[in-house]
Each structure stands twice: as structure tokens, then as C-alpha cells.
Design a protein around this motif. Structure first.
Motif, PDB file in Angstrom:
ATOM      1  N   GLN A  79       0.808  -1.226   0.000  1.00 48.00           N
ATOM      2  CA  GLN A  79       0.000   0.000   0.000  1.00 48.00           C
ATOM      3  C   GLN A  79       0.845   1.282   0.000  1.00 48.00           C
ATOM      4  N   ALA A  80       2.084   1.180  -0.530  1.00 52.60           N
ATOM      5  CA  ALA A  80       2.964   2.353  -0.569  1.00 52.60           C
ATOM      6  C   ALA A  80       3.876   2.246  -1.783  1.00 52.60           C
ATOM      7  N   HIS A  81       3.842   3.265  -2.629  1.00 53.61           N
ATOM      8  CA  HIS A  81       4.672   3.293  -3.841  1.00 53.61           C
ATOM      9  C   HIS A  81       5.305   4.676  -3.967  1.00 53.61           C
ATOM     10  N   GLU A  82       6.609   4.686  -4.251  1.00 56.63           N
ATOM     11  CA  GLU A  82       7.314   5.941  -4.458  1.00 56.63           C
ATOM     12  C   GLU A  82       8.108   5.854  -5.752  1.00 56.63           C
ATOM     13  N   THR A  83       7.992   6.892  -6.570  1.00 55.37           N
ATOM     14  CA  THR A  83       8.894   7.055  -7.697  1.00 55.37           C
ATOM     15  C   THR A  83       9.823   8.201  -7.326  1.00 55.37           C
ATOM     16  N   GLY A  84      11.122   7.932  -7.382  1.00 56.25           N
ATOM     17  CA  GLY A  84      12.128   8.944  -7.090  1.00 56.25           C
ATOM     18  C   GLY A  84      12.890   9.264  -8.357  1.00 56.25           C
ATOM     19  N   ALA A  85      12.891  10.514  -8.765  1.00 59.15           N
ATOM     20  CA  ALA A  85      13.581  10.931  -9.988  1.00 59.15           C
ATOM     21  C   ALA A  85      14.630  11.978  -9.631  1.00 59.15           C
ATOM     22  N   TRP A  86      15.813  11.799 -10.217  1.00 55.20           N
ATOM     23  CA  TRP A  86      16.937  12.714 -10.017  1.00 55.20           C
ATOM     24  C   TRP A  86      17.351  13.219 -11.391  1.00 55.20           C
ATOM     25  N   ASN A  87      17.227  14.514 -11.638  1.00 58.95           N
ATOM     26  CA  ASN A  87      17.630  15.120 -12.900  1.00 58.95           C
ATOM     27  C   ASN A  87      18.960  15.826 -12.679  1.00 58.95           C
ATOM     28  N   LEU A  88      19.956  15.550 -13.537  1.00 55.77           N
ATOM     29  CA  LEU A  88      21.311  16.069 -13.368  1.00 55.77           C
ATOM     30  C   LEU A  88      21.684  16.938 -14.565  1.00 55.77           C
ATOM     31  N   VAL A  89      22.012  18.219 -14.309  1.00 52.56           N
ATOM     32  CA  VAL A  89      22.359  19.160 -15.367  1.00 52.56           C
ATOM     33  C   VAL A  89      23.671  19.854 -14.998  1.00 52.56           C
ATOM     34  N   SER A  90      24.674  19.751 -15.870  1.00 55.01           N
ATOM     35  CA  SER A  90      25.943  20.444 -15.634  1.00 55.01           C
ATOM     36  C   SER A  90      25.721  21.953 -15.706  1.00 55.01           C
ATOM     37  N   VAL A  91      26.260  22.666 -14.722  1.00 54.13           N
ATOM     38  CA  VAL A  91      26.131  24.126 -14.706  1.00 54.13           C
ATOM     39  C   VAL A  91      27.494  24.798 -14.574  1.00 54.13           C
ATOM     40  N   GLY A  92      28.552  24.035 -14.711  1.00 52.94           N
ATOM     41  CA  GLY A  92      29.904  24.577 -14.625  1.00 52.94           C
ATOM     42  C   GLY A  92      30.886  23.442 -14.425  1.00 52.94           C
ATOM     43  N   ASP A  93      32.149  23.805 -14.286  1.00 53.69           N
ATOM     44  CA  ASP A  93      33.187  22.812 -14.080  1.00 53.69           C
ATOM     45  C   ASP A  93      32.962  22.099 -12.747  1.00 53.69           C
ATOM     46  N   HIS A  94      32.615  20.837 -12.795  1.00 48.20           N
ATOM     47  CA  HIS A  94      32.341  20.026 -11.603  1.00 48.20           C
ATOM     48  C   HIS A  94      31.238  20.615 -10.735  1.00 48.20           C
ATOM     49  N   LYS A  95      30.227  21.186 -11.382  1.00 50.80           N
ATOM     50  CA  LYS A  95      29.041  21.686 -10.687  1.00 50.80           C
ATOM     51  C   LYS A  95      27.824  21.139 -11.416  1.00 50.80           C
ATOM     52  N   THR A  96      26.896  20.618 -10.644  1.00 57.30           N
ATOM     53  CA  THR A  96      25.712  19.989 -11.216  1.00 57.30           C
ATOM     54  C   THR A  96      24.469  20.476 -10.488  1.00 57.30           C
TER      55      THR A  96
END
Length: 151
Positions: A79-96
Motif C-alpha cells: 500500500q505504498a509506492h514511491e517514484t524517485g527521480a533525479w535530474n542532473l544538469v551540468s552548470v559549470g566545471d564540476h558543478k551539477t
């Protein structure tokens, strides 16, 4: 119910995606998951992994997508369902810029509606600490800059 939060993390998309896909270490930074039964070092898309969680029954977690652009999992319990979504976008040198959204369905989550409003932010806090610690301990061009995940 859907809850969402974003933040910039000082780490590459590959580093973050590798942390998210490391199925055996998921309980170290996601306290809702107490343990995972997995021999795979990285989550295999479509494979349900038995977990112990703060949910009744015998829940599983199944990764639906894993890449350096996004990671999506589905947690299924009684009786419990979770969808977990992680969106990753580069915004600089080693910054996301990481955006984490969770969507809940099922009777248990309906009863607890609103109680999970802060969960994406708390997960991002833990992910950020882990990713930035990894980033500090590695040199540019080290293994964490080469994605182990596809995409």
C-alpha cells in the motif's frame, strides 16, 4: 502527492550518478532504506532489489533509468509506492544542478500526505555531503569523472 527540490552540488554529473546507482550503499545516505539485498555493485535497470525500509511488508526498489542525465527508481511496498527521480544538469566545471522529485501513491502515503514535503531536500543534503566529499578526495580526471553509468 509530489514533492520536489533542486540545488547545485559541487561535483560532476558522473560522480552524482555513480552515487545514486550504487545500490549496495543506498542505505548510507537514504535513511528510509535500512538495508538492500544486492550483489550487484551498480543497480541494474529493471531488476527489483529486496529492501528493508520504514514501510510494512516486503518492499522492493527497482531502478527504471540510470544515466549521467537522470536516475529514476520505483520503491514498491504494501500500500505504498514511491517514484524517485533525479535530474542532473551540468552548470559549470564540476558543478551539477540536481533536481529531486518524489511521487507517492498508495493508502499509506495518502494517510501521511504532507509528511514527506521536506524529504527531497533532506536527501539532497545527504547526497551533497557524499558527492562533495568524493569530489574533494579525487583529482580532476580521476575515475569519478568517467561515468560508470550509461548515457
Amino acid at each position: 502527492m509530489e514533492y520536489i527540490e533542486s540545488r547545485v552540488i559541487n561535483a560532476s554529473r558522473a560522480t552524482i550518478a555513480n552515487i545514486l546507482a550504487d545500490i549496495r550503499r543506498l542505505p548510507e545516505w537514504n535513511p528510509a532504506i535500512l538495508s538492500v539485498t544486492a550483489i550487484d555493485p551498480r543497480a541494474l535497470v529493471g531488476k527489483p532489489y529486496p529492501i528493508r525500509a520504514k514501510l510494512p511488508g516486503s518492499p522492493t526498489i527497482t531502478y527504471e533509468h540510470v544515466s549521467t542525465d537522470s536516475v529514476v527508481w520505483r520503491l514498491d511496498g504494501l500500500q505504498a509506492h514511491e517514484t524517485g527521480a533525479w535530474n542532473l544538469v551540468s552548470v559549470g566545471d564540476h558543478k551539477t544542478k540536481v533536481t529531486h522529485a518524489i511521487t507517492h501513491s498508495g493508502a499509506i502515503f495518502r494517510v501521511l500526505a504532507g509528511a514527506f514535503r521536506t524529504v527531497p531536500g533532506l536527501r539532497l543534503d545527504r547526497l551533497q555531503r557524499r558527492a562533495e566529499y568524493v569530489h574533494e578526495r579525487t583529482r580532476p580526471g580521476d575515475v569519478n569523472d568517467r561515468p560508470e553509468v550509461s548515457g
